[in-house]
Design a protein around this motif. Structure first.
Motif, PDB file in Angstrom:
ATOM      1  N   SER A 149       0.835  -1.200   0.000  1.00 28.15           N
ATOM      2  CA  SER A 149       0.000   0.000   0.000  1.00 28.15           C
ATOM      3  C   SER A 149       0.874   1.255   0.000  1.00 28.15           C
ATOM      4  O   SER A 149       2.044   1.200   0.412  1.00 28.15           O
ATOM      5  N   PRO A 150       0.302   2.398  -0.483  1.00 33.53           N
ATOM      6  CA  PRO A 150      -1.000   2.509  -1.152  1.00 33.53           C
ATOM      7  C   PRO A 150      -0.851   2.188  -2.629  1.00 33.53           C
ATOM      8  O   PRO A 150       0.262   2.016  -3.129  1.00 33.53           O
ATOM      9  N   SER A 155       2.910   9.539  -2.650  1.00 33.39           N
ATOM     10  CA  SER A 155       3.936  10.224  -1.856  1.00 33.39           C
ATOM     11  C   SER A 155       5.338   9.725  -2.151  1.00 33.39           C
ATOM     12  O   SER A 155       6.315  10.307  -1.687  1.00 33.39           O
ATOM     13  N   GLY A 156       5.450   8.625  -2.901  1.00 28.10           N
ATOM     14  CA  GLY A 156       6.753   8.022  -3.167  1.00 28.10           C
ATOM     15  C   GLY A 156       7.106   6.926  -2.194  1.00 28.10           C
ATOM     16  O   GLY A 156       8.104   6.228  -2.384  1.00 28.10           O
ATOM     17  N   LEU A 157       6.305   6.734  -1.136  1.00 26.00           N
ATOM     18  CA  LEU A 157       6.587   5.720  -0.121  1.00 26.00           C
ATOM     19  C   LEU A 157       5.628   4.548  -0.275  1.00 26.00           C
ATOM     20  O   LEU A 157       4.414   4.725  -0.402  1.00 26.00           O
ATOM     21  N   GLN A 221       9.083  -0.019   4.766  1.00 22.91           N
ATOM     22  CA  GLN A 221       8.686   1.126   3.956  1.00 22.91           C
ATOM     23  C   GLN A 221       9.833   1.461   3.011  1.00 22.91           C
ATOM     24  O   GLN A 221      10.959   1.690   3.456  1.00 22.91           O
ATOM     25  N   ILE A 222       9.545   1.472   1.708  1.00 28.82           N
ATOM     26  CA  ILE A 222      10.566   1.760   0.712  1.00 28.82           C
ATOM     27  C   ILE A 222      10.208   3.048  -0.025  1.00 28.82           C
ATOM     28  O   ILE A 222       9.049   3.424  -0.100  1.00 28.82           O
ATOM     29  N   ASN A 223      11.227   3.683  -0.554  1.00 31.13           N
ATOM     30  CA  ASN A 223      11.057   4.980  -1.213  1.00 31.13           C
ATOM     31  C   ASN A 223      11.270   4.816  -2.717  1.00 31.13           C
ATOM     32  O   ASN A 223      12.357   4.411  -3.157  1.00 31.13           O
ATOM     33  N   ILE A 224      10.235   5.121  -3.498  1.00 28.05           N
ATOM     34  CA  ILE A 224      10.359   5.057  -4.961  1.00 28.05           C
ATOM     35  C   ILE A 224      10.156   6.439  -5.582  1.00 28.05           C
ATOM     36  O   ILE A 224       9.795   6.553  -6.759  1.00 28.05           O
ATOM     37  N   SER A 225      10.379   7.483  -4.786  1.00 24.44           N
ATOM     38  CA  SER A 225      10.133   8.842  -5.276  1.00 24.44           C
ATOM     39  C   SER A 225      11.040   9.218  -6.434  1.00 24.44           C
ATOM     40  O   SER A 225      10.733  10.122  -7.203  1.00 24.44           O
ATOM     41  N   ASN A 226      12.182   8.527  -6.579  1.00 25.89           N
ATOM     42  CA  ASN A 226      13.104   8.839  -7.671  1.00 25.89           C
ATOM     43  C   ASN A 226      12.685   8.183  -8.986  1.00 25.89           C
ATOM     44  O   ASN A 226      13.283   8.465 -10.035  1.00 25.89           O
ATOM     45  N   LEU A 227      11.660   7.336  -8.979  1.00 26.37           N
ATOM     46  CA  LEU A 227      11.229   6.649 -10.197  1.00 26.37           C
ATOM     47  C   LEU A 227      10.194   7.490 -10.938  1.00 26.37           C
ATOM     48  O   LEU A 227       9.378   8.164 -10.317  1.00 26.37           O
ATOM     49  N   PRO A 228      10.204   7.449 -12.273  1.00 25.96           N
ATOM     50  CA  PRO A 228       9.194   8.181 -13.046  1.00 25.96           C
ATOM     51  C   PRO A 228       7.793   7.623 -12.801  1.00 25.96           C
ATOM     52  O   PRO A 228       7.618   6.484 -12.365  1.00 25.96           O
TER      53      PRO A 228
END
Length: 250
Positions: A149-150, A155-157, A221-228
């Motif tokens: 989720s979500p 939010s990138g998370l 919790q992982i951060n994918i905010s750097n992905l398009p």
């Protein structure tokens, strides 16, 4: 290579002439905008709004190769639901999106020496006022073993949890009154659960990878905010078993 000719005119002086000559198959140089577009950055130009409050901007670009006397371009589009216009005799490309999504294609060119290597591009199209196929409700994805989720990810998370009845991780109940693990039908989850996780983009290219990621008792919790923006596949691996989930990053 550069050819240089020196003409000695004696008392009248000397003239040096140089000309750049390409030898071999073409080599990719750059992808440039056409007109007043400042590259294909999502921020340039502003989105045009239509009468219904929705709209998209077309994107015009040109692919440049280093070589003389180019004979033929060959194009291949991977994002099939976005319209485009290309020409086999030029490097011009016109992309006409209907909504925001990831766009990918490749191109190569031929001269008398042969074909160049394929040059592949992938970038987000975000010049529309609406996104493609994004669910309205950011609900978690519930699979056999995990909760992700979500979705879509705004939010990138991304939060990764383990289901209380996940078959991968259930062991027989110990009947220990001090054991606080989740109990399901006489079984309980392992106290600590670690998995390997990989994230692939829509082209099947690995973009993020995690080894021995702790997902229980505390969700990861992982951060994918750097992905398009676009669609991604998450693959979990645990002792040779795999399970996949599709998420949308908006």
């Amino acid at each position: 290579m550069t050819l240089t000719v020196v003409i000695n005119g004696g008392d009248c002086g000397t003239v040096t002439l140089a000309k750049q000559v390409w030898v071999g198959v073409p080599k990719f140089n750059s992808l440039i905008p056409i007109g007043n577009q400042n590259g294909y950055s999502p921020e340039e130009p502003s989105v045009s709004i239509g009468m219904n409050g929705e709209g998209c901007n077309q994107i015009r670009m040109k692919v440049l190769f280093d070589a003389d006397a180019l004979l033929e371009y060959q194009w291949e589009k991977f994002t099939t639901d976005v319209a485009w216009s290309v020409n086999t005799s030029s490097g011009n490309i016109l992309i006409s999106p209907q909504c925001n999504t990831n766009f990918s294609f490749r191109v190569r060119v031929r001269n008398s020496c042969g074909w160049s290597a394929w040059q592949q591009f992938e970038f987000p199209l975000t010049r529309c006022t609406i996104a493609c196929d994004i669910p309205a409700d950011p609900s978690p994805i519930v699979g056999a073993n995990f909760l992700v989720s979500p979705n879509p990810v705004t939010s990138g998370l991304v939060t990764i949890g383990v289901k209380a009845d996940a078959p991968w991780f259930l062991i027989p109940e110990t009947n220990d009154p001090l054991n606080t693990s989740h109990n399901t039908g006489g079984n309980q989850l392992l106290e600590r659960i670690r998995v390997n996780m990989s994230i692939f983009n829509s082209l099947g290219i690995l973009v993020q990878q995690y080894t021995n990621l702790l997902v229980h008792p505390t969700p990861a919790q992982i951060n994918i905010s750097n992905l398009p923006s676009g669609s991604y596949i998450i693959i979990f691996e645990y002792f040779g078993q795999t399970e996949s989930y599709t998420i949308i990053k908006s």
